[in-house]
Design a protein around this motif. Structure first.
Motif, PDB file in Angstrom:
ATOM      1  N   SER A 145     -16.632   1.512 -39.292  1.00  0.00           N
ATOM      2  CA  SER A 145     -17.542   2.437 -38.628  1.00  0.00           C
ATOM      3  C   SER A 145     -18.578   1.704 -37.784  1.00  0.00           C
ATOM      4  N   ILE A 146     -18.704   0.391 -37.959  1.00  0.00           N
ATOM      5  CA  ILE A 146     -19.717  -0.367 -37.231  1.00  0.00           C
ATOM      6  C   ILE A 146     -19.150  -1.532 -36.439  1.00  0.00           C
ATOM      7  N   TYR A 147     -17.895  -1.893 -36.668  1.00  0.00           N
ATOM      8  CA  TYR A 147     -17.273  -3.011 -35.978  1.00  0.00           C
ATOM      9  C   TYR A 147     -16.355  -2.512 -34.864  1.00  0.00           C
ATOM     10  N   PHE A 148     -16.102  -3.385 -33.905  1.00  0.00           N
ATOM     11  CA  PHE A 148     -14.968  -3.200 -33.016  1.00  0.00           C
ATOM     12  C   PHE A 148     -13.699  -3.552 -33.813  1.00  0.00           C
ATOM     13  N   VAL A 149     -12.628  -2.833 -33.584  1.00  0.00           N
ATOM     14  CA  VAL A 149     -11.361  -3.140 -34.239  1.00  0.00           C
ATOM     15  C   VAL A 149     -10.232  -2.978 -33.225  1.00  0.00           C
ATOM     16  N   GLY A 150      -9.199  -3.792 -33.411  1.00  0.00           N
ATOM     17  CA  GLY A 150      -8.101  -3.734 -32.464  1.00  0.00           C
ATOM     18  C   GLY A 150      -6.802  -4.190 -33.082  1.00  0.00           C
ATOM     19  N   TRP A 151      -5.758  -4.074 -32.286  1.00  0.00           N
ATOM     20  CA  TRP A 151      -4.430  -4.559 -32.668  1.00  0.00           C
ATOM     21  C   TRP A 151      -3.911  -5.454 -31.545  1.00  0.00           C
ATOM     22  N   TYR A 152      -3.509  -6.652 -31.933  1.00  0.00           N
ATOM     23  CA  TYR A 152      -2.822  -7.578 -31.048  1.00  0.00           C
ATOM     24  C   TYR A 152      -1.345  -7.580 -31.444  1.00  0.00           C
ATOM     25  N   ARG A 153      -0.526  -8.059 -30.526  1.00  0.00           N
ATOM     26  CA  ARG A 153       0.859  -8.356 -30.867  1.00  0.00           C
ATOM     27  C   ARG A 153       1.289  -9.638 -30.155  1.00  0.00           C
ATOM     28  N   GLN A 154       2.257 -10.302 -30.784  1.00  0.00           N
ATOM     29  CA  GLN A 154       2.811 -11.504 -30.167  1.00  0.00           C
ATOM     30  C   GLN A 154       4.306 -11.536 -30.418  1.00  0.00           C
ATOM     31  N   ALA A 155       5.042 -11.555 -29.333  1.00  0.00           N
ATOM     32  CA  ALA A 155       6.498 -11.657 -29.395  1.00  0.00           C
ATOM     33  C   ALA A 155       6.896 -13.113 -29.211  1.00  0.00           C
ATOM     34  N   PRO A 156       8.061 -13.495 -29.716  1.00  0.00           N
ATOM     35  CA  PRO A 156       8.506 -14.888 -29.573  1.00  0.00           C
ATOM     36  C   PRO A 156       8.544 -15.306 -28.110  1.00  0.00           C
ATOM     37  N   GLY A 157       7.917 -16.450 -27.828  1.00  0.00           N
ATOM     38  CA  GLY A 157       7.946 -16.985 -26.476  1.00  0.00           C
ATOM     39  C   GLY A 157       7.023 -16.291 -25.494  1.00  0.00           C
ATOM     40  N   LYS A 158       6.208 -15.358 -25.992  1.00  0.00           N
ATOM     41  CA  LYS A 158       5.306 -14.623 -25.101  1.00  0.00           C
ATOM     42  C   LYS A 158       3.859 -14.819 -25.524  1.00  0.00           C
ATOM     43  N   GLN A 159       2.967 -14.549 -24.579  1.00  0.00           N
ATOM     44  CA  GLN A 159       1.541 -14.646 -24.889  1.00  0.00           C
ATOM     45  C   GLN A 159       1.113 -13.493 -25.783  1.00  0.00           C
ATOM     46  N   ARG A 160       0.109 -13.753 -26.567  1.00  0.00           N
ATOM     47  CA  ARG A 160      -0.482 -12.716 -27.398  1.00  0.00           C
ATOM     48  C   ARG A 160      -1.084 -11.635 -26.503  1.00  0.00           C
ATOM     49  N   GLU A 161      -0.924 -10.390 -26.922  1.00  0.00           N
ATOM     50  CA  GLU A 161      -1.347  -9.261 -26.099  1.00  0.00           C
ATOM     51  C   GLU A 161      -2.201  -8.308 -26.937  1.00  0.00           C
ATOM     52  N   LEU A 162      -3.343  -7.926 -26.389  1.00  0.00           N
ATOM     53  CA  LEU A 162      -4.190  -6.930 -27.044  1.00  0.00           C
ATOM     54  C   LEU A 162      -3.674  -5.553 -26.650  1.00  0.00           C
ATOM     55  N   VAL A 163      -3.236  -4.755 -27.608  1.00  0.00           N
ATOM     56  CA  VAL A 163      -2.594  -3.488 -27.269  1.00  0.00           C
ATOM     57  C   VAL A 163      -3.504  -2.281 -27.474  1.00  0.00           C
ATOM     58  N   ALA A 164      -4.479  -2.396 -28.367  1.00  0.00           N
ATOM     59  CA  ALA A 164      -5.338  -1.234 -28.622  1.00  0.00           C
ATOM     60  C   ALA A 164      -6.684  -1.692 -29.173  1.00  0.00           C
ATOM     61  N   VAL A 165      -7.728  -0.962 -28.749  1.00  0.00           N
ATOM     62  CA  VAL A 165      -9.085  -1.243 -29.219  1.00  0.00           C
ATOM     63  C   VAL A 165      -9.748   0.073 -29.597  1.00  0.00           C
ATOM     64  N   LEU A 166     -10.510   0.017 -30.670  1.00  0.00           N
ATOM     65  CA  LEU A 166     -11.306   1.174 -31.108  1.00  0.00           C
ATOM     66  C   LEU A 166     -12.742   0.693 -31.342  1.00  0.00           C
ATOM     67  N   THR A 167     -13.689   1.313 -30.630  1.00  0.00           N
ATOM     68  CA  THR A 167     -15.083   0.917 -30.804  1.00  0.00           C
ATOM     69  C   THR A 167     -15.704   1.665 -31.979  1.00  0.00           C
ATOM     70  N   SER A 168     -16.871   1.189 -32.387  1.00  0.00           N
ATOM     71  CA  SER A 168     -17.579   1.864 -33.477  1.00  0.00           C
ATOM     72  C   SER A 168     -17.941   3.291 -33.092  1.00  0.00           C
ATOM     73  N   GLY A 169     -18.103   3.521 -31.808  1.00  0.00           N
ATOM     74  CA  GLY A 169     -18.428   4.858 -31.340  1.00  0.00           C
ATOM     75  C   GLY A 169     -17.235   5.770 -31.193  1.00  0.00           C
ATOM     76  N   GLY A 170     -16.052   5.232 -31.459  1.00  0.00           N
ATOM     77  CA  GLY A 170     -14.844   6.060 -31.409  1.00  0.00           C
ATOM     78  C   GLY A 170     -14.089   6.023 -30.095  1.00  0.00           C
ATOM     79  N   HIS A 171     -14.530   5.182 -29.172  1.00  0.00           N
ATOM     80  CA  HIS A 171     -13.808   5.069 -27.906  1.00  0.00           C
ATOM     81  C   HIS A 171     -12.577   4.193 -28.076  1.00  0.00           C
TER      82      HIS A 171
END
Length: 118
Positions: free
Chosen positions: A30-56
């Motif tokens: 409820s107070i932190y930023f939170v997100g999901w990264y993914r990394q496929a073999p041979g590829k760069q890590r990618e940030l796929v989703a972010v959720l702010t504490s404010g719900g954005h």
């Protein structure tokens, strides 16, 4: 310190759905930023989703309209609902959190494998 533990990965056919979960060792979502990264073999890590504490929310173009990030503060858990999965979504998915910024990501989970294949 915060521990993040992901679950819910697995093998799914193209077009299928999965829901990943990320449980925190204490109440932070409820107070932190939170997100999901993914990394496929041979590829760069990618940030796929972010959720702010404010719900954005914010999504990578590759998953927009198919993935949804949400949280349950009472359960100290964040989710990534993934639908219309494609083979290119195959990756290790990591839950991340940070108290101050959606770019530094101090806390990381151990990752959960998602494989999309027929």
């Amino acid at each position: 310190q915060v521990q993040l533990v992901e679950s819910g990965g697995g093998l799914v056919q193209p077009g299928g759905s999965l829901r990943l979960s990320c449980a925190a060792s204490r109440s932070i979502f409820s107070i932190y930023f939170v997100g999901w990264y993914r990394q496929a073999p041979g590829k760069q890590r990618e940030l796929v989703a972010v959720l702010t504490s404010g719900g954005h929310t914010n999504y990578a173009d590759a998953v927009k309209g198919r993935f949804a990030i949400s949280r349950d503060n009472a359960k100290n858990t964040v989710y990534l609902q993934m639908t219309s999965l494609r083979p290119e979504d195959t990756a290790v998915y990591y839950c991340v959190a940070d108290p101050l910024s959606p770019t530094t990501w101090v806390y990381w989970g151990q990752g959960t494998q998602v494989t999309v294949s027929s």
